[in-house]
Design a protein around this motif. Structure first.
Motif: not given
Ligand code: ZN
Length: 187
Positions: A113-114, A162-165, A174-176
């Motif tokens: 997740v850079p 970690f983004v699942d938290y 973040i995806r965008k």
């Protein structure tokens, strides 16, 4: 660092360059990152080479931890080095957390997740056991960054990031952002 050390590490870099293989790190939201890793059962030369390649990939990124899931090899293998001079290589195979204590929340980042960093709740101290590259079981209490990093990497083996938290709204952003960056990289 003194002179003999520098020569040693130069030699080491040269030697490694000849057989180094940088692996591709999967990036969120690649569905392959959701694969649950299977235990490592064979401790052979191929595994040792994969560990070498993972260290080189992690150092080149650069990062302090890398789970095999991130390079699309779905077995329970983690490499880590929390030092700045690449002297603290640690390998965790088939890791298990036995006990968790306290809570530590700190900013985490991830090679999958850079450029994204956010706070994640973790246990402050853990007791863990794992196998080393020779298949020998190790058991140790861990705390600080090492404990947090192992929890982060073990999540990868479980198909978790970690983004699942974070909130769904944050994940969307973040995806965008990552999508936009990937497009500009290939443009
Ligand atoms: Zn990660």
């Amino acid at each position: 660092m003194n002179w003999p050390d520098i020569r040693l590490s130069d030699h080491y870099l040269i030697r490694d360059e000849t057989r180094m293989a940088l692996l591709t790190i999967l990036e969120y939201p690649d569905p392959r990152l959701r694969t649950k890793a299977r235990p490592v059962t064979v401790f052979d030369a191929a595994l040792r080479q994969r560990i070498e390649d993972m260290f080189e990939t992690m150092y080149a990124a650069p990062g302090i931890g890398l789970a095999a899931s991130q390079i699309d090899w779905h077995h329970q293998l983690i490499v880590m080095d929390l030092t700045e001079d690449k002297t603290g290589r640690q390998v965790f195979i088939n890791p298990e957390i036995l006990t968790k204590e306290g809570s530590a929340s700190g900013e985490e980042g991830c090679l999958s997740v850079p450029g994204i960093y956010d706070d994640v709740p973790r246990a402050e101290r853990i007791s863990a056991r794992w196998q080393d590259a020779d298949g020998q079981w190790q058991q140790q209490p861990l705390d600080g960054l090492l404990a947090v990093c192992l929890q982060h990497e073990m999540d990868h083996l479980d198909g978790k990031l970690f983004v699942d938290y974070l909130s769904e709204l944050k994940r969307q952003r973040i995806r965008k952002k990552l999508d936009k960056e990937r497009r500009s990289r290939t443009a």
